[in-house]
Design an enzyme around this catalytic site. Sequence first.
Site, PDB file in Angstrom:
ATOM      1  N   THR C  27      33.378  46.862  35.063  1.00  0.00           N
ATOM      2  CA  THR C  27      34.595  46.139  35.468  1.00  0.00           C
ATOM      3  C   THR C  27      35.377  45.691  34.233  1.00  0.00           C
ATOM      4  OG1 THR C  27      33.478  43.976  35.461  1.00  0.00           O
ATOM      5  CG2 THR C  27      33.460  45.210  37.522  1.00  0.00           C
ATOM      6  N   ASP C  28      36.652  45.369  34.446  1.00  0.00           N
ATOM      7  CA  ASP C  28      37.427  44.710  33.396  1.00  0.00           C
ATOM      8  C   ASP C  28      38.031  43.434  33.983  1.00  0.00           C
ATOM      9  OD1 ASP C  28      39.764  45.323  34.825  1.00  0.00           O
ATOM     10  OD2 ASP C  28      40.214  47.075  33.620  1.00  0.00           O
ATOM     11  N   GLN C  29      38.863  42.763  33.218  1.00  0.00           N
ATOM     12  CA  GLN C  29      39.321  41.455  33.680  1.00  0.00           C
ATOM     13  C   GLN C  29      40.389  41.531  34.781  1.00  0.00           C
ATOM     14  OE1 GLN C  29      40.498  39.614  29.957  1.00  0.00           O
ATOM     15  NE2 GLN C  29      42.646  39.687  30.513  1.00  0.00           N
ATOM     16  N   MET C  30      40.755  42.730  35.217  1.00  0.00           N
ATOM     17  CA  MET C  30      41.524  42.870  36.460  1.00  0.00           C
ATOM     18  C   MET C  30      40.590  42.822  37.674  1.00  0.00           C
ATOM     19  SD  MET C  30      44.462  45.783  35.977  1.00  0.00           S
ATOM     20  CE  MET C  30      45.390  45.878  34.433  1.00  0.00           C
ATOM     21  N   SER C  31      39.286  42.667  37.408  1.00  0.00           N
ATOM     22  CA  SER C  31      38.252  42.673  38.466  1.00  0.00           C
ATOM     23  C   SER C  31      38.176  44.006  39.197  1.00  0.00           C
ATOM     24  CB  SER C  31      38.469  41.522  39.459  1.00  0.00           C
ATOM     25  OG  SER C  31      38.292  40.291  38.797  1.00  0.00           O
TER      26      SER C  31
END
Lengths: 158, 158, 158, 158
Positions: C27-31
Amino acid sequence: MEELVYSAPEPVLKEVVYERKANYYETDQMSIIHHSNYIRWFEEARLYFMDEAGLPYKQMEDDGILIPVLSVSAEYKVSVKYDQKVLIYVWLSKFNGIRMQCGYRVVDKETGTLCATGESQHCFVDRNFKPVSLKKSYPGYYERIKAVTGERSGFDGK
Amino acid sequence: MEELVYSAPEPVLKEVVYERKANYYETDQMSIIHHSNYIRWFEEARLYFMDEAGLPYKQMEDDGILIPVLSVSAEYKVSVKYDQKVLIYVWLSKFNGIRMQCGYRVVDKETGTLCATGESQHCFVDRNFKPVSLKKSYPGYYERIKAVTGERSGFDGK
Amino acid sequence: MEELVYSAPEPVLKEVVYERKANYYETDQMSIIHHSNYIRWFEEARLYFMDEAGLPYKQMEDDGILIPVLSVSAEYKVSVKYDQKVLIYVWLSKFNGIRMQCGYRVVDKETGTLCATGESQHCFVDRNFKPVSLKKSYPGYYERIKAVTGERSGFDGK
Amino acid sequence: MEELVYSAPEPVLKEVVYERKANYYETDQMSIIHHSNYIRWFEEARLYFMDEAGLPYKQMEDDGILIPVLSVSAEYKVSVKYDQKVLIYVWLSKFNGIRMQCGYRVVDKETGTLCATGESQHCFVDRNFKPVSLKKSYPGYYERIKAVTGERSGFDGK
């Protein structure tokens, strides 16, 4: 638009060069940089471009604009190896307020050899992934992106 | 505690085995799996353990509990290679409601050779990274984690 | 060709389905799962396809054939999230003995929603990255790949 | 040893500072840099250290010396976030010709806040992963590494 171009605080950017060294952990057992890492390099270069263009993505996310990836492609010409220095040329090739497209060229720093090319398309959404019209909701960002798109300003040849 | 053990809907888990195949993109130019990937495998195994133990981490995050990593360590004994199947044994070695500790062993599936061992420590926080007392705020999760910790139930030898 | 088809020990494969769960570290911080990871999933699916098709890539590398990536592309339709199960459909869309092309579709396992599509092109080289003619140097592999390409057997519409 | 110290072409290094910016693709859905990436940052810093110390790892691999990781550990104090600039302090804490140990501190560039610490142990092997005695087989590298180890020169308190 033209007014904005002339009043831009920084000179209008058409292309930015991002320098990068290939890391050991990015190699695979072919002893070359694994192809998936170029997609990550494109992102690094794109975000660097945005910083340089006065469009810092961190600020945009803080302002509630996310820019997810709609598509990405890469062509691999010559393998990049561990410890090699590359220059990544990145530019904004299309923009219409709803979508934008970036282009990339990865070049060996020492020899100038073209190693890879790429392209990515993006849209603008809010934190709930609902599409955002930059022109309407964020005119400042809209004008700034238009300014750095140069003559390559539209999708569908517009 | 004991009551809970007997009323647990699933049998109490002490150790879970997670199976994994080494991917090509996880190799490096030594033709072995890059050491950083074992840290990711530990996470995969830990989240699998939690699912199996009736503590699905996805649900916990949805409930507002994040479990960041305080520390991690790995010892590499025998290199894992592309296409190799490994079993990752994972268990909850310590838990006191504020912190938890997990242990890991990576074993070649075919031969049983021990390839690596590891350990990670975690705390419980809310979405703003403020510490959370599971016992007070989420007693259900607290009891469930206590149940799967087995006899290895405390920090500082407790 | 036809003889080989009929004598093939396994039924001829046209498309293989590879199952995959999205990992937390992807995952990244955009979820959402970071877009670069789909390129890695394509590789996992492709190598699984090759195993299933009687073309185990590990064996091919041991035999001195490397299959680097010439190009890759992905279109992202619907974001995949942590813990989501996806099915990756993978097939060999083109093959002419010098190059091959694979296609991919990433589908949510539960709902059948199409999440992403992709394509990759590859060539065959030896350990020194010199092009290899499979037909001439490795006729066994050549026939086997032809067999699994189905009707989609040529570049340039051939 | 002492002679070598004084004749070293560059000043003897005890600690090197490597600067790094946190990439977007290194974040996870906690909106922090995923803990596994620090292990990769340690490697980047370590290889930078070796370059700076006149021990370029690329050259060493070309000369037939691999330096795999025997163990690694990290303690996470304060989360690093996307776009944050960190300084990674790296030093060679132990070396006895058979093994070496490196230490790491990750510090926020702007505030000086300590974000993480770490340690890694390594051995020296040839291309077939057979142990190599640097002192016997590569005395030049041996002396050079000894020189940069400073006073922290031995395992087991030696």
